[in-house]
Motif scaffolding. Structure first.
Motif, PDB file in Angstrom:
ATOM      1  N   ILE A  28       0.772  -4.990 -10.559  1.00  8.67           N
ATOM      2  CA  ILE A  28       1.816  -4.154 -11.307  1.00  8.67           C
ATOM      3  C   ILE A  28       1.691  -3.036 -10.400  1.00  8.67           C
ATOM      4  CG2 ILE A  28       2.303  -3.463 -13.322  1.00  8.67           C
ATOM      5  CD1 ILE A  28       0.309  -5.240 -14.842  1.00  8.67           C
ATOM      6  N   ARG A  29       3.266  -2.869 -10.159  1.00  9.12           N
ATOM      7  CA  ARG A  29       3.633  -1.450  -9.169  1.00  9.12           C
ATOM      8  C   ARG A  29       2.312  -0.905  -9.624  1.00  9.12           C
ATOM      9  NH1 ARG A  29       7.034   2.430  -8.835  1.00  9.12           N
ATOM     10  NH2 ARG A  29       7.489   3.126  -6.807  1.00  9.12           N
ATOM     11  N   ARG A  30       2.650  -0.095 -10.759  1.00  5.48           N
ATOM     12  CA  ARG A  30       2.791   0.933 -11.095  1.00  5.48           C
ATOM     13  C   ARG A  30       0.839   1.375 -10.959  1.00  5.48           C
ATOM     14  NH1 ARG A  30       5.599   5.085 -13.328  1.00  5.48           N
ATOM     15  NH2 ARG A  30       4.185   6.062 -14.724  1.00  5.48           N
ATOM     16  N   ARG A  31      -0.255   0.066 -11.275  1.00  3.84           N
ATOM     17  CA  ARG A  31      -1.307  -0.425 -11.699  1.00  3.84           C
ATOM     18  C   ARG A  31      -1.906  -0.155 -10.175  1.00  3.84           C
ATOM     19  NH1 ARG A  31      -4.225  -4.586 -14.750  1.00  3.84           N
ATOM     20  NH2 ARG A  31      -3.008  -3.516 -16.509  1.00  3.84           N
ATOM     21  N   ALA A  32      -1.289  -1.252  -9.429  1.00  5.17           N
ATOM     22  CA  ALA A  32      -1.378  -0.698  -7.933  1.00  5.17           C
ATOM     23  C   ALA A  32      -1.859   0.531  -7.374  1.00  5.17           C
ATOM     24  CB  ALA A  32      -0.707  -1.648  -6.953  1.00  5.17           C
ATOM     25  N   ILE A  33      -0.056   1.490  -7.729  1.00  8.09           N
ATOM     26  CA  ILE A  33      -0.307   2.631  -6.625  1.00  8.09           C
ATOM     27  C   ILE A  33      -1.646   3.521  -7.297  1.00  8.09           C
ATOM     28  CG2 ILE A  33       0.514   4.724  -7.494  1.00  8.09           C
ATOM     29  CD1 ILE A  33       3.429   3.349  -6.955  1.00  8.09           C
ATOM     30  N   ARG A  34      -1.617   3.603  -8.899  1.00 11.05           N
ATOM     31  CA  ARG A  34      -2.823   3.212  -9.570  1.00 11.05           C
ATOM     32  C   ARG A  34      -4.533   3.228  -8.880  1.00 11.05           C
ATOM     33  NH1 ARG A  34      -4.698   9.029 -10.835  1.00 11.05           N
ATOM     34  NH2 ARG A  34      -6.118   8.818 -13.320  1.00 11.05           N
ATOM     35  N   HIS A  35      -4.481   2.858  -9.205  1.00 13.78           N
ATOM     36  CA  HIS A  35      -5.420   2.017  -7.764  1.00 13.78           C
ATOM     37  C   HIS A  35      -6.114   2.755  -6.403  1.00 13.78           C
ATOM     38  CE1 HIS A  35      -7.133  -0.491 -11.243  1.00 13.78           C
ATOM     39  NE2 HIS A  35      -6.195  -1.625 -10.304  1.00 13.78           N
ATOM     40  N   LEU A  36      -5.124   2.868  -6.171  1.00 16.14           N
ATOM     41  CA  LEU A  36      -5.235   3.309  -5.193  1.00 16.14           C
ATOM     42  C   LEU A  36      -5.487   4.999  -4.582  1.00 16.14           C
ATOM     43  CD1 LEU A  36      -1.968   1.679  -3.451  1.00 16.14           C
ATOM     44  CD2 LEU A  36      -4.510   0.992  -2.625  1.00 16.14           C
ATOM     45  N   GLU A  37      -4.540   5.646  -5.590  1.00 15.33           N
ATOM     46  CA  GLU A  37      -5.168   7.248  -5.550  1.00 15.33           C
ATOM     47  C   GLU A  37      -6.279   7.451  -6.509  1.00 15.33           C
ATOM     48  OE1 GLU A  37      -0.667   8.369  -7.587  1.00 15.33           O
ATOM     49  OE2 GLU A  37      -2.133   7.710  -8.580  1.00 15.33           O
ATOM     50  N   LYS A  38      -7.335   6.342  -6.496  1.00 18.32           N
ATOM     51  CA  LYS A  38      -8.770   6.501  -7.191  1.00 18.32           C
ATOM     52  C   LYS A  38      -9.187   5.847  -5.791  1.00 18.32           C
ATOM     53  CE  LYS A  38      -8.079   5.913 -11.757  1.00 18.32           C
ATOM     54  NZ  LYS A  38      -9.311   7.108 -12.970  1.00 18.32           N
ATOM     55  N   GLY A  39      -8.529   5.555  -4.399  1.00 16.34           N
ATOM     56  CA  GLY A  39      -9.565   5.446  -3.521  1.00 16.34           C
ATOM     57  C   GLY A  39      -9.891   3.847  -3.792  1.00 16.34           C
ATOM     58  N   ARG A  40      -9.479   3.081  -4.356  1.00 14.04           N
ATOM     59  CA  ARG A  40      -9.693   1.823  -4.481  1.00 14.04           C
ATOM     60  C   ARG A  40      -8.675   0.841  -3.592  1.00 14.04           C
ATOM     61  NH1 ARG A  40      -9.184   1.996 -10.732  1.00 14.04           N
ATOM     62  NH2 ARG A  40     -11.559   2.712 -11.352  1.00 14.04           N
ATOM     63  N   VAL A  41      -9.459  -0.298  -2.258  1.00 10.24           N
ATOM     64  CA  VAL A  41      -8.488  -1.082  -1.770  1.00 10.24           C
ATOM     65  C   VAL A  41      -7.858  -2.392  -2.860  1.00 10.24           C
ATOM     66  CG1 VAL A  41      -8.688  -2.691   0.072  1.00 10.24           C
ATOM     67  CG2 VAL A  41     -10.488  -0.478   0.028  1.00 10.24           C
TER      68      VAL A  41
ATOM     69  N   LEU B 144       8.157  -6.350   1.544  1.00  8.90           N
ATOM     70  CA  LEU B 144       8.213  -5.832   0.344  1.00  8.90           C
ATOM     71  C   LEU B 144       7.424  -4.917  -0.635  1.00  8.90           C
ATOM     72  CD1 LEU B 144       9.793  -6.667  -2.291  1.00  8.90           C
ATOM     73  CD2 LEU B 144       8.532  -8.091  -2.540  1.00  8.90           C
ATOM     74  N   ARG B 145       6.305  -5.160  -0.602  1.00  8.73           N
ATOM     75  CA  ARG B 145       4.452  -4.691  -1.332  1.00  8.73           C
ATOM     76  C   ARG B 145       4.381  -3.036  -0.813  1.00  8.73           C
ATOM     77  NH1 ARG B 145       5.619  -7.193  -4.202  1.00  8.73           N
ATOM     78  NH2 ARG B 145       3.861  -9.054  -5.278  1.00  8.73           N
ATOM     79  N   ALA B 146       4.829  -2.921   0.809  1.00  8.00           N
ATOM     80  CA  ALA B 146       4.768  -1.860   1.834  1.00  8.00           C
ATOM     81  C   ALA B 146       6.323  -0.317   0.610  1.00  8.00           C
ATOM     82  CB  ALA B 146       4.898  -1.843   2.798  1.00  8.00           C
ATOM     83  N   ALA B 147       7.206  -0.714   1.039  1.00  5.23           N
ATOM     84  CA  ALA B 147       8.121  -0.190  -0.003  1.00  5.23           C
ATOM     85  C   ALA B 147       7.766   0.062  -1.299  1.00  5.23           C
ATOM     86  CB  ALA B 147       9.769  -1.402   0.047  1.00  5.23           C
ATOM     87  N   GLU B 148       7.451  -1.156  -2.042  1.00  2.54           N
ATOM     88  CA  GLU B 148       7.461  -0.800  -3.801  1.00  2.54           C
ATOM     89  C   GLU B 148       6.526   0.484  -3.724  1.00  2.54           C
ATOM     90  OE1 GLU B 148       8.264  -4.546  -6.233  1.00  2.54           O
ATOM     91  OE2 GLU B 148       6.705  -4.988  -4.627  1.00  2.54           O
ATOM     92  N   ILE B 149       5.128   0.442  -2.882  1.00  2.00           N
ATOM     93  CA  ILE B 149       4.594   1.312  -3.223  1.00  2.00           C
ATOM     94  C   ILE B 149       4.794   2.405  -2.794  1.00  2.00           C
ATOM     95  CG2 ILE B 149       2.778  -0.256  -3.759  1.00  2.00           C
ATOM     96  CD1 ILE B 149       0.739   0.109  -0.875  1.00  2.00           C
ATOM     97  N   GLU B 150       5.673   2.816  -1.890  1.00  2.00           N
ATOM     98  CA  GLU B 150       5.573   3.535  -0.552  1.00  2.00           C
ATOM     99  C   GLU B 150       4.763   4.453  -0.393  1.00  2.00           C
ATOM    100  OE1 GLU B 150       6.768   6.924  -3.346  1.00  2.00           O
ATOM    101  OE2 GLU B 150       8.302   6.185  -3.904  1.00  2.00           O
ATOM    102  N   ALA B 151       4.527   3.193   1.359  1.00  2.00           N
ATOM    103  CA  ALA B 151       3.300   3.124   2.318  1.00  2.00           C
ATOM    104  C   ALA B 151       4.346   3.690   2.953  1.00  2.00           C
ATOM    105  CB  ALA B 151       2.783   1.864   2.393  1.00  2.00           C
ATOM    106  N   GLU B 152       3.253   4.143   4.226  1.00  2.00           N
ATOM    107  CA  GLU B 152       3.845   5.173   4.999  1.00  2.00           C
ATOM    108  C   GLU B 152       4.431   3.652   6.709  1.00  2.00           C
ATOM    109  OE1 GLU B 152       2.629   9.232   5.649  1.00  2.00           O
ATOM    110  OE2 GLU B 152       0.526   8.354   4.630  1.00  2.00           O
ATOM    111  N   VAL B 153       3.509   2.589   6.731  1.00  2.00           N
ATOM    112  CA  VAL B 153       3.132   1.920   8.002  1.00  2.00           C
ATOM    113  C   VAL B 153       2.884   0.922   7.350  1.00  2.00           C
ATOM    114  CG1 VAL B 153       1.166   2.873   8.592  1.00  2.00           C
ATOM    115  CG2 VAL B 153       2.722   1.859  10.447  1.00  2.00           C
TER     116      VAL B 153
END
Length: 243
Positions: free
Chosen positions: A116-129, A149-158
């Motif tokens: 789930i894209r939004r859940r993945a982003i929230r995990h990242l914001e909380k410092g989880r891999v 695909l996932r990099a584009a979805e979660i707005e990764a820089e690289v």
């Protein structure tokens, strides 16, 4: 080299072969521990890390298809192999003290969260891999395409593409051609036109369309992920245009 991380959010693409280490197949515990320690170094810098893992150390869909297995079936088998690698990597990371979540594109709630894209982003914001497993969930798409695909979805820089046999992109196979030249910078058009085999055409096009830079480097040297994140010029960078 910068003292502060150059990137805030990255996608690390790990091939299954990288996890196999020197043994060439299966999961090598020493390599898994090394990867976990390198990822921890980056997380400790405050960088948000998502990982896409392949499954070639256990099963390759294309190879299975070549042996007569239905291509879609062979690809689904490959997706399950990536889940096995993701769970092993999660265990290694959490043993190193890094909170980790596995998200699978194929629903298997007993062992992993659904992607789930939004859940993945929230995990990242909380410092989880976050480890993305089971590819895109569709046959005929590689884990390289999943990373794009996932990099584009979660707005990764690289996208950081970690290799265990080479330390960048070469004009030819450096193990077969002594005259192979290593590139420092390339464009995605170069990759496609010269058929350099960095990633498949679908993944390359997706990165190019979304202006996602890719850095190809060796993971066998300890500390390389941190060096890349801090801006040290190692490996090969692939982007929309060469500076």
């Amino acid at each position: 080299m910068l003292k502060q991380p150059k990137y805030k959010r990255v996608v690390l693409k790990l091939s299954g072969e990288a996890l196999a280490g020197s043994q060439g197949y299966g999961i090598e515990s020493e390599m898994m521990t090394s990867v976990a320690e390198q990822v921890k170094e980056v997380v400790d810098l405050g960088v948000e890390v998502a990982i896409v893992v392949g499954g070639g150390n256990i099963w390759r869909g294309i190879a299975g298809s070549a042996k007569g297995i239905d291509r879609a079936t062979a690809d689904y088998m490959g997706m399950l192999a990536t889940v096995m690698n993701a769970l092993a990597l999660q265990d290694a990371l959490e043993t190193s003290g890094v909170p980790t979540r596995v998200q699978s594109s194929i629903n298997m709630q007993q062992v992993a969260e659904p992607y789930i894209r939004r859940r993945a982003i929230r995990h990242l914001e909380k410092g989880r891999v976050v480890i993305f497993a089971a590819g895109t969930g569709n046959p005929y798409f590689s884990t390289d395409t999943t990373a794009a695909l996932r990099a584009a979805e979660i707005e990764a820089e690289v996208i950081l593409m970690a290799k265990n046999k080479v330390d960048g992109v070469y004009s030819a196979d450096p193990f077969k051609d002594a005259n192979a030249v290593k590139f420092e910078e390339l464009t995605y058009l170069d990759v496609l036109n010269k058929n350099l085999g960095v990633m498949d055409a679908t993944a390359s096009s997706l990165c190019m369309d979304n202006n996602l830079p890719l850095i190809v480097f060796s993971i066998t040297e300890s500390g390389n992920i941190k060096r890349v994140v801090l801006g040290e010029k190692i490996g090969t960078i692939v982007k929309g245009s060469v500076s």
